[in-house]
Design a protein around this motif. Structure first.
Motif, PDB file in Angstrom:
ATOM      1  N   GLY A   1      95.237 -32.731 -38.099  1.00 33.97           N
ATOM      2  CA  GLY A   1      95.747 -33.967 -37.519  1.00 33.97           C
ATOM      3  C   GLY A   1      94.684 -34.660 -36.688  1.00 33.97           C
ATOM      4  O   GLY A   1      93.926 -34.003 -35.959  1.00 33.97           O
TER       5      GLY A   1
ATOM      6  N   GLY B   1      94.903 -36.451 -34.012  1.00 29.35           N
ATOM      7  CA  GLY B   1      95.086 -36.334 -32.563  1.00 29.35           C
ATOM      8  C   GLY B   1      94.393 -35.111 -31.995  1.00 29.35           C
ATOM      9  O   GLY B   1      93.688 -35.191 -30.980  1.00 29.35           O
TER      10      GLY B   1
ATOM     11  N   ASP C   1      97.818 -44.534 -38.345  1.00 28.22           N
ATOM     12  CA  ASP C   1      99.090 -43.829 -38.163  1.00 28.22           C
ATOM     13  C   ASP C   1      99.932 -44.447 -37.051  1.00 28.22           C
ATOM     14  O   ASP C   1     101.155 -44.338 -37.060  1.00 28.22           O
TER      15      ASP C   1
ATOM     16  N   PRO D   1      99.938 -38.527 -31.398  1.00 29.46           N
ATOM     17  CA  PRO D   1     100.933 -38.077 -32.380  1.00 29.46           C
ATOM     18  C   PRO D   1     102.372 -38.391 -31.987  1.00 29.46           C
ATOM     19  O   PRO D   1     103.233 -38.543 -32.857  1.00 29.46           O
TER      20      PRO D   1
ATOM     21  N   SER E   1     103.350 -42.331 -33.081  1.00 26.18           N
ATOM     22  CA  SER E   1     103.075 -42.844 -34.412  1.00 26.18           C
ATOM     23  C   SER E   1     104.233 -43.670 -34.963  1.00 26.18           C
ATOM     24  O   SER E   1     105.395 -43.245 -34.931  1.00 26.18           O
TER      25      SER E   1
END
Length: 435
Positions: free
Chosen positions: A306, A308, A361, A423, A426
Protein backbone atom coordinates in the motif's frame (compact mmCIF):
# COMPACT_ATOMS: atom_id res chain seq x y z
CA UNK A 1 -19.61 11.95 -5.98
CA UNK A 2 -20.82 8.99 -7.98
CA UNK A 3 -18.44 6.84 -9.98
CA UNK A 4 -19.17 5.31 -13.37
CA UNK A 5 -21.95 2.77 -13.09
CA UNK A 6 -20.22 -0.15 -14.78
CA UNK A 7 -16.69 -1.55 -14.82
CA UNK A 8 -14.11 -0.20 -17.26
CA UNK A 9 -11.96 -2.75 -19.04
CA UNK A 10 -8.21 -2.10 -19.04
CA UNK A 11 -5.16 -4.23 -19.80
CA UNK A 12 -1.42 -4.19 -19.25
CA UNK A 13 -0.55 -3.65 -22.91
CA UNK A 14 -2.51 -0.40 -23.12
CA UNK A 15 -1.31 0.60 -19.66
CA UNK A 16 2.35 0.21 -20.67
CA UNK A 17 1.84 2.30 -23.80
CA UNK A 18 0.12 5.14 -21.96
CA UNK A 19 2.51 5.02 -18.99
CA UNK A 20 5.48 5.25 -21.35
CA UNK A 21 3.93 8.22 -23.12
CA UNK A 22 3.27 9.90 -19.77
CA UNK A 23 6.83 9.16 -18.65
CA UNK A 24 8.54 10.55 -21.77
CA UNK A 25 6.47 13.71 -21.83
CA UNK A 26 6.97 14.25 -18.10
CA UNK A 27 10.73 13.68 -18.40
CA UNK A 28 10.98 16.38 -21.06
CA UNK A 29 8.85 18.77 -18.99
CA UNK A 30 10.94 18.20 -15.87
CA UNK A 31 14.10 18.72 -17.91
CA UNK A 32 12.81 22.17 -18.78
CA UNK A 33 11.71 22.94 -15.23
CA UNK A 34 14.87 21.65 -13.53
CA UNK A 35 17.11 23.65 -15.85
CA UNK A 36 15.90 26.77 -14.12
CA UNK A 37 16.79 25.40 -10.69
CA UNK A 38 20.32 24.53 -11.74
CA UNK A 39 20.77 27.85 -13.54
CA UNK A 40 19.45 29.72 -10.49
CA UNK A 41 22.36 28.29 -8.49
CA UNK A 42 25.08 28.76 -11.11
CA UNK A 43 24.08 31.48 -13.59
CA UNK A 44 21.07 33.64 -12.80
CA UNK A 45 22.49 34.92 -9.51
CA UNK A 46 25.46 36.42 -11.41
CA UNK A 47 23.95 37.40 -14.78
CA UNK A 48 20.37 38.40 -13.92
CA UNK A 49 20.46 39.38 -10.23
CA UNK A 50 23.88 41.02 -10.14
CA UNK A 51 24.93 42.26 -6.68
CA UNK A 52 28.12 42.81 -4.72
CA UNK A 53 26.65 40.63 -1.97
CA UNK A 54 26.55 36.96 -3.09
CA UNK A 55 23.81 36.16 -0.54
CA UNK A 56 21.57 38.87 -2.01
CA UNK A 57 22.24 37.67 -5.56
CA UNK A 58 21.52 34.06 -4.62
CA UNK A 59 18.37 35.04 -2.74
CA UNK A 60 17.14 36.94 -5.81
CA UNK A 61 17.76 33.95 -8.07
CA UNK A 62 16.00 31.59 -5.66
CA UNK A 63 13.10 34.02 -5.35
CA UNK A 64 12.58 33.84 -9.12
CA UNK A 65 12.92 30.07 -8.81
CA UNK A 66 10.17 30.09 -6.18
CA UNK A 67 7.82 32.09 -8.42
CA UNK A 68 7.46 29.03 -10.64
CA UNK A 69 6.18 27.05 -7.69
CA UNK A 70 3.87 29.83 -6.55
CA UNK A 71 2.31 29.80 -10.04
CA UNK A 72 1.78 26.05 -10.08
CA UNK A 73 -1.57 26.12 -8.21
CA UNK A 74 -2.87 28.41 -10.96
CA UNK A 75 -1.97 25.71 -13.46
CA UNK A 76 -3.53 23.08 -11.21
CA UNK A 77 -6.80 25.03 -11.05
CA UNK A 78 -6.89 25.81 -14.76
CA UNK A 79 -5.82 22.44 -16.13
CA UNK A 80 -7.50 20.50 -13.32
CA UNK A 81 -10.82 22.03 -14.32
CA UNK A 82 -10.20 21.42 -18.02
CA UNK A 83 -8.84 17.91 -17.42
CA UNK A 84 -11.97 16.88 -15.52
CA UNK A 85 -14.23 18.62 -18.05
CA UNK A 86 -12.74 18.16 -21.55
CA UNK A 87 -10.24 15.35 -20.99
CA UNK A 88 -6.79 14.50 -19.66
CA UNK A 89 -5.07 14.06 -23.04
CA UNK A 90 -5.84 17.51 -24.46
CA UNK A 91 -4.50 19.25 -21.38
CA UNK A 92 -1.26 17.29 -21.45
CA UNK A 93 -0.62 18.36 -25.04
CA UNK A 94 -1.14 22.02 -24.08
CA UNK A 95 1.10 21.87 -21.00
CA UNK A 96 4.06 20.28 -22.77
CA UNK A 97 3.83 22.79 -25.63
CA UNK A 98 3.75 25.76 -23.25
CA UNK A 99 6.66 24.77 -21.07
CA UNK A 100 8.85 23.77 -24.02
CA UNK A 101 8.33 27.10 -25.76
CA UNK A 102 8.90 29.16 -22.59
CA UNK A 103 12.11 27.31 -21.73
CA UNK A 104 13.53 27.88 -25.18
CA UNK A 105 12.79 31.60 -24.93
CA UNK A 106 14.72 31.81 -21.63
CA UNK A 107 17.79 30.77 -23.60
CA UNK A 108 17.35 33.86 -25.78
CA UNK A 109 16.99 36.42 -22.96
CA UNK A 110 19.54 39.25 -22.65
CA UNK A 111 21.15 39.59 -19.22
CA UNK A 112 21.12 42.36 -16.61
CA UNK A 113 24.29 43.80 -18.11
CA UNK A 114 22.50 44.28 -21.46
CA UNK A 115 19.02 45.55 -20.54
CA UNK A 116 19.24 46.23 -16.80
CA UNK A 117 16.33 45.48 -14.48
CA UNK A 118 14.15 44.31 -17.39
CA UNK A 119 16.23 41.12 -17.52
CA UNK A 120 15.22 39.69 -14.11
CA UNK A 121 11.64 40.89 -14.68
CA UNK A 122 11.35 39.02 -17.98
CA UNK A 123 13.05 35.98 -16.50
CA UNK A 124 10.60 35.92 -13.60
CA UNK A 125 7.60 36.27 -15.93
CA UNK A 126 8.78 33.33 -18.02
CA UNK A 127 9.33 31.32 -14.85
CA UNK A 128 5.74 32.10 -13.89
CA UNK A 129 4.50 30.64 -17.21
CA UNK A 130 6.67 27.58 -16.62
CA UNK A 131 4.99 27.12 -13.26
CA UNK A 132 1.48 27.35 -14.74
CA UNK A 133 2.31 24.67 -17.32
CA UNK A 134 3.96 22.29 -14.85
CA UNK A 135 1.09 22.85 -12.42
CA UNK A 136 -1.21 21.11 -14.86
CA UNK A 137 1.26 18.53 -16.14
CA UNK A 138 2.08 16.02 -13.43
CA UNK A 139 -1.45 15.53 -12.11
CA UNK A 140 -2.73 14.80 -15.60
CA UNK A 141 0.12 12.42 -16.45
CA UNK A 142 -0.37 10.38 -13.28
CA UNK A 143 -4.15 10.38 -13.64
CA UNK A 144 -3.95 9.17 -17.23
CA UNK A 145 -1.43 6.44 -16.39
CA UNK A 146 -3.47 5.15 -13.43
CA UNK A 147 -6.81 5.20 -15.23
CA UNK A 148 -5.41 3.01 -18.01
CA UNK A 149 -3.90 0.51 -15.54
CA UNK A 150 -5.34 -2.69 -14.02
CA UNK A 151 -6.02 -2.00 -10.35
CA UNK A 152 -3.56 -4.64 -9.13
CA UNK A 153 -0.75 -3.01 -11.14
CA UNK A 154 -1.46 0.64 -10.47
CA UNK A 155 1.61 1.06 -8.27
CA UNK A 156 4.08 0.29 -11.04
CA UNK A 157 2.31 2.37 -13.69
CA UNK A 158 1.76 5.31 -11.33
CA UNK A 159 5.52 5.29 -10.72
CA UNK A 160 6.31 5.67 -14.43
CA UNK A 161 5.62 9.44 -14.61
CA UNK A 162 7.70 9.77 -11.42
CA UNK A 163 10.71 8.37 -13.26
CA UNK A 164 10.45 11.41 -15.50
CA UNK A 165 11.81 13.45 -12.58
CA UNK A 166 15.25 11.81 -12.27
CA UNK A 167 15.49 11.53 -16.05
CA UNK A 168 14.83 15.26 -16.22
CA UNK A 169 17.49 15.76 -13.56
CA UNK A 170 19.97 13.64 -15.48
CA UNK A 171 19.32 15.54 -18.70
CA UNK A 172 19.41 19.01 -17.13
CA UNK A 173 22.37 18.39 -14.83
CA UNK A 174 24.21 16.56 -17.59
CA UNK A 175 23.63 19.44 -19.98
CA UNK A 176 24.94 21.97 -17.47
CA UNK A 177 27.84 19.73 -16.53
CA UNK A 178 28.83 19.60 -20.20
CA UNK A 179 28.63 23.36 -20.79
CA UNK A 180 30.34 24.09 -17.46
CA UNK A 181 33.50 22.58 -18.96
CA UNK A 182 33.70 25.58 -21.29
CA UNK A 183 36.00 28.48 -20.36
CA UNK A 184 34.22 30.79 -17.87
CA UNK A 185 33.92 33.60 -20.42
CA UNK A 186 32.24 31.33 -22.97
CA UNK A 187 29.99 29.73 -20.37
CA UNK A 188 28.76 33.09 -19.07
CA UNK A 189 28.25 34.64 -22.51
CA UNK A 190 26.57 31.80 -24.46
CA UNK A 191 27.34 28.35 -23.05
CA UNK A 192 24.62 28.42 -20.36
CA UNK A 193 22.03 29.16 -23.05
CA UNK A 194 22.52 25.89 -24.95
CA UNK A 195 20.58 23.63 -22.53
CA UNK A 196 17.63 26.05 -22.68
CA UNK A 197 17.68 26.31 -26.47
CA UNK A 198 17.64 22.51 -26.66
CA UNK A 199 14.04 22.73 -25.40
CA UNK A 200 12.89 23.72 -28.91
CA UNK A 201 13.76 20.40 -30.64
CA UNK A 202 12.73 18.45 -27.52
CA UNK A 203 9.34 20.14 -27.76
CA UNK A 204 8.78 18.52 -31.16
CA UNK A 205 9.52 15.09 -29.70
CA UNK A 206 7.21 15.67 -26.74
CA UNK A 207 4.30 16.79 -28.90
CA UNK A 208 4.68 13.79 -31.19
CA UNK A 209 4.59 11.43 -28.20
CA UNK A 210 1.71 13.13 -26.42
CA UNK A 211 -0.50 13.09 -29.53
CA UNK A 212 -0.18 9.28 -29.66
CA UNK A 213 -1.50 8.82 -26.11
CA UNK A 214 -5.16 7.80 -25.89
CA UNK A 215 -7.76 9.37 -23.63
CA UNK A 216 -8.59 7.78 -20.25
CA UNK A 217 -11.31 5.09 -20.53
CA UNK A 218 -12.71 6.20 -17.17
CA UNK A 219 -13.05 9.77 -18.37
CA UNK A 220 -14.72 8.62 -21.59
CA UNK A 221 -17.25 6.63 -19.58
CA UNK A 222 -17.94 9.59 -17.31
CA UNK A 223 -18.52 11.65 -20.44
CA UNK A 224 -20.92 9.08 -21.94
CA UNK A 225 -22.87 8.82 -18.70
CA UNK A 226 -22.96 12.59 -18.15
CA UNK A 227 -21.24 12.20 -14.76
CA UNK A 228 -18.67 14.98 -15.24
CA UNK A 229 -18.35 17.46 -12.38
CA UNK A 230 -19.61 20.93 -13.31
CA UNK A 231 -17.01 22.67 -11.17
CA UNK A 232 -14.43 20.03 -10.16
CA UNK A 233 -12.07 22.41 -8.36
CA UNK A 234 -14.89 23.79 -6.22
CA UNK A 235 -16.11 20.28 -5.42
CA UNK A 236 -12.64 19.22 -4.34
CA UNK A 237 -12.49 22.06 -1.81
CA UNK A 238 -16.05 21.45 -0.62
CA UNK A 239 -16.15 17.65 -0.47
CA UNK A 240 -12.56 16.44 -0.33
CA UNK A 241 -10.67 19.09 1.64
CA UNK A 242 -9.11 16.63 4.15
CA UNK A 243 -7.91 14.53 1.22
CA UNK A 244 -6.42 17.66 -0.33
CA UNK A 245 -4.38 18.48 2.79
CA UNK A 246 -3.19 14.92 3.30
CA UNK A 247 -2.27 14.63 -0.36
CA UNK A 248 -0.24 17.83 -0.16
CA UNK A 249 1.58 16.67 2.97
CA UNK A 250 2.36 13.27 1.46
CA UNK A 251 4.09 14.85 -1.56
CA UNK A 252 6.00 17.54 0.34
CA UNK A 253 9.15 15.48 0.92
CA UNK A 254 9.42 14.25 -2.66
CA UNK A 255 9.38 17.81 -3.99
CA UNK A 256 10.58 20.14 -1.21
CA UNK A 257 13.08 17.66 0.17
CA UNK A 258 14.44 17.06 -3.30
CA UNK A 259 15.08 20.74 -3.94
CA UNK A 260 16.68 21.09 -0.53
CA UNK A 261 19.00 18.18 -1.31
CA UNK A 262 19.90 19.34 -4.81
CA UNK A 263 19.22 22.98 -5.72
CA UNK A 264 20.05 24.34 -2.26
CA UNK A 265 23.01 22.00 -1.78
CA UNK A 266 24.54 23.13 -5.10
CA UNK A 267 24.43 26.73 -3.90
CA UNK A 268 25.57 25.84 -0.37
CA UNK A 269 28.46 23.74 -1.62
CA UNK A 270 29.78 26.32 -4.07
CA UNK A 271 29.23 29.48 -1.99
CA UNK A 272 30.03 28.23 1.55
CA UNK A 273 32.18 25.11 1.18
CA UNK A 274 34.14 26.06 -1.93
CA UNK A 275 33.23 22.81 -3.68
CA UNK A 276 33.53 22.91 -7.45
CA UNK A 277 30.17 23.03 -9.19
CA UNK A 278 31.09 20.01 -11.33
CA UNK A 279 31.33 17.89 -8.16
CA UNK A 280 27.87 18.93 -7.02
CA UNK A 281 26.37 18.43 -10.47
CA UNK A 282 27.97 14.99 -10.55
CA UNK A 283 26.33 14.30 -7.20
CA UNK A 284 22.91 15.11 -8.61
CA UNK A 285 23.60 12.85 -11.59
CA UNK A 286 24.56 9.90 -9.38
CA UNK A 287 21.59 10.57 -7.10
CA UNK A 288 19.23 10.67 -10.08
CA UNK A 289 20.53 7.32 -11.30
CA UNK A 290 19.93 5.78 -7.87
CA UNK A 291 16.52 7.44 -7.70
CA UNK A 292 15.36 5.62 -10.83
CA UNK A 293 16.02 2.28 -9.13
CA UNK A 294 14.25 3.39 -5.94
CA UNK A 295 11.21 4.55 -7.93
CA UNK A 296 10.91 1.22 -9.73
CA UNK A 297 11.17 -0.69 -6.47
CA UNK A 298 8.81 1.72 -4.70
CA UNK A 299 6.09 1.20 -7.30
CA UNK A 300 6.15 -2.55 -6.69
CA UNK A 301 6.18 -2.05 -2.92
CA UNK A 302 3.04 0.08 -3.23
CA UNK A 303 1.23 -2.84 -4.86
CA UNK A 304 2.29 -5.18 -2.07
CA UNK A 305 2.05 -3.02 1.06
CA UNK A 306 0.00 0.00 0.00
CA UNK A 307 1.29 3.49 -0.86
CA UNK A 308 0.45 4.86 2.61
CA UNK A 309 2.80 2.47 4.42
CA UNK A 310 5.60 3.04 1.93
CA UNK A 311 5.20 6.80 2.42
CA UNK A 312 5.48 6.45 6.20
CA UNK A 313 8.64 4.36 5.97
CA UNK A 314 10.24 6.69 3.43
CA UNK A 315 9.47 9.76 5.54
CA UNK A 316 10.90 8.27 8.72
CA UNK A 317 14.06 7.02 7.02
CA UNK A 318 14.60 10.43 5.42
CA UNK A 319 14.32 12.10 8.82
CA UNK A 320 16.95 9.73 10.22
CA UNK A 321 19.51 10.36 7.46
CA UNK A 322 19.07 14.16 7.18
CA UNK A 323 21.90 15.11 9.54
CA UNK A 324 24.32 12.37 8.39
CA UNK A 325 23.77 13.44 4.76
CA UNK A 326 24.74 17.04 5.53
CA UNK A 327 27.70 15.91 7.63
CA UNK A 328 28.99 14.05 4.57
CA UNK A 329 28.48 17.12 2.37
CA UNK A 330 30.26 19.34 4.92
CA UNK A 331 33.49 17.35 4.48
CA UNK A 332 33.84 18.94 0.99
CA UNK A 333 35.38 15.63 -0.10
CA UNK A 334 34.30 14.76 -3.64
CA UNK A 335 33.35 11.17 -2.80
CA UNK A 336 31.58 12.01 0.45
CA UNK A 337 29.70 14.98 -1.04
CA UNK A 338 28.33 12.77 -3.80
CA UNK A 339 27.48 10.09 -1.22
CA UNK A 340 25.65 12.61 0.98
CA UNK A 341 23.51 13.96 -1.87
CA UNK A 342 22.76 10.45 -3.11
CA UNK A 343 21.79 9.21 0.36
CA UNK A 344 19.32 12.04 0.92
CA UNK A 345 17.73 11.76 -2.53
CA UNK A 346 17.48 7.96 -2.39
CA UNK A 347 15.54 8.02 0.89
CA UNK A 348 13.11 10.77 -0.08
CA UNK A 349 12.51 9.02 -3.42
CA UNK A 350 10.65 6.20 -1.67
CA UNK A 351 7.55 8.27 -0.78
CA UNK A 352 7.90 10.09 -4.10
CA UNK A 353 7.69 6.75 -5.92
CA UNK A 354 4.23 6.04 -4.52
CA UNK A 355 2.78 9.57 -4.44
CA UNK A 356 0.97 9.02 -7.74
CA UNK A 357 -0.74 5.88 -6.47
CA UNK A 358 -1.52 7.50 -3.12
CA UNK A 359 -3.04 10.68 -4.58
CA UNK A 360 -5.15 8.95 -7.22
CA UNK A 361 -6.60 6.72 -4.49
CA UNK A 362 -7.63 9.80 -2.51
CA UNK A 363 -9.96 11.23 -5.20
CA UNK A 364 -12.78 9.78 -7.34
CA UNK A 365 -12.44 9.79 -11.13
CA UNK A 366 -14.74 12.78 -11.71
CA UNK A 367 -12.53 14.96 -9.48
CA UNK A 368 -9.22 13.19 -9.87
CA UNK A 369 -7.29 15.49 -12.21
CA UNK A 370 -8.20 18.52 -10.08
CA UNK A 371 -7.60 16.77 -6.75
CA UNK A 372 -4.25 15.27 -7.70
CA UNK A 373 -3.01 18.47 -9.36
CA UNK A 374 -4.09 20.70 -6.47
CA UNK A 375 -2.58 18.42 -3.81
CA UNK A 376 0.76 18.18 -5.57
CA UNK A 377 0.93 21.88 -6.28
CA UNK A 378 -0.07 23.06 -2.82
CA UNK A 379 3.00 21.14 -1.71
CA UNK A 380 4.97 22.66 -4.56
CA UNK A 381 4.20 26.21 -3.45
CA UNK A 382 5.84 25.42 -0.14
CA UNK A 383 8.62 23.47 -1.84
CA UNK A 384 9.54 26.31 -4.15
CA UNK A 385 10.48 28.43 -1.15
CA UNK A 386 12.49 25.67 0.55
CA UNK A 387 15.88 26.68 -0.98
CA UNK A 388 15.17 30.30 -0.07
CA UNK A 389 14.20 29.38 3.52
CA UNK A 390 17.23 27.10 3.81
CA UNK A 391 19.49 29.95 2.62
CA UNK A 392 17.99 32.27 5.25
CA UNK A 393 18.41 29.65 7.99
CA UNK A 394 22.00 29.10 6.90
CA UNK A 395 22.71 32.82 7.28
CA UNK A 396 21.14 32.83 10.75
CA UNK A 397 23.30 29.88 11.86
CA UNK A 398 26.49 31.47 10.52
CA UNK A 399 26.83 29.10 7.58
CA UNK A 400 26.45 25.90 9.62
CA UNK A 401 24.42 23.11 8.05
CA UNK A 402 22.42 21.98 11.08
CA UNK A 403 19.60 24.39 10.22
CA UNK A 404 18.89 23.07 6.67
CA UNK A 405 19.28 19.53 8.01
CA UNK A 406 16.63 20.25 10.65
CA UNK A 407 14.38 21.68 7.94
CA UNK A 408 14.69 18.40 6.03
CA UNK A 409 13.70 16.47 9.19
CA UNK A 410 10.55 18.57 9.61
CA UNK A 411 9.54 18.08 5.98
CA UNK A 412 10.12 14.33 6.22
CA UNK A 413 7.98 13.97 9.35
CA UNK A 414 5.10 15.89 7.74
CA UNK A 415 5.14 13.44 4.84
CA UNK A 416 5.31 10.42 7.14
CA UNK A 417 2.28 11.63 9.12
CA UNK A 418 0.31 12.29 5.95
CA UNK A 419 1.10 8.82 4.65
CA UNK A 420 -0.31 7.32 7.85
CA UNK A 421 -3.61 9.22 7.40
CA UNK A 422 -4.07 8.65 3.66
CA UNK A 423 -5.56 5.10 3.65
CA UNK A 424 -8.38 6.21 5.97
CA UNK A 425 -9.45 9.01 3.63
CA UNK A 426 -9.46 7.25 0.25
CA UNK A 427 -12.37 8.16 -2.05
CA UNK A 428 -11.04 6.56 -5.23
CA UNK A 429 -12.93 3.32 -5.85
CA UNK A 430 -12.96 2.99 -9.63
CA UNK A 431 -14.41 -0.21 -11.00
CA UNK A 432 -11.97 -1.66 -13.46
CA UNK A 433 -11.55 -5.14 -14.88
CA UNK A 434 -8.57 -6.59 -16.69
CA UNK A 435 -9.18 -7.18 -20.36
Amino acid sequence: MAEPAGPVTVNDADARKVAFGAFVGTALEWYDFFLFGTAASLVFNHLFFASDDPVVATAGAFASFAVGFAARPLGAILFGHLGDRIGRRTCLIITVALIGFVTGVIGLLPTYFSIGVAAPVLLTLLRLLQGVAVGGEWGGAVTLAVEHAPKEHRGRYAAMPQIGSPIGTLLSSGAFLAVSLLPPESFNSWGWRLPFLAAFPLLGIALWIRRRVEESPLFEQLLREDELARSPVTEVFRRAFPQLLVGAGSTLLGVGGFYLSTTFVISYGTEYLGVDSSVLLSGTLVAAGVEIVVLLVGGRLAERHGPGRVTVVGGLVSALVAFPAFWLIDTASTTLVILGVTLAVACLSLPYAVSGALLTDLFPARLRYSGVALSANIASVISGFVPLVATALLAVSGGRSWTPALLLVVIALITAGSGALAPRLSLGHDEVVTG
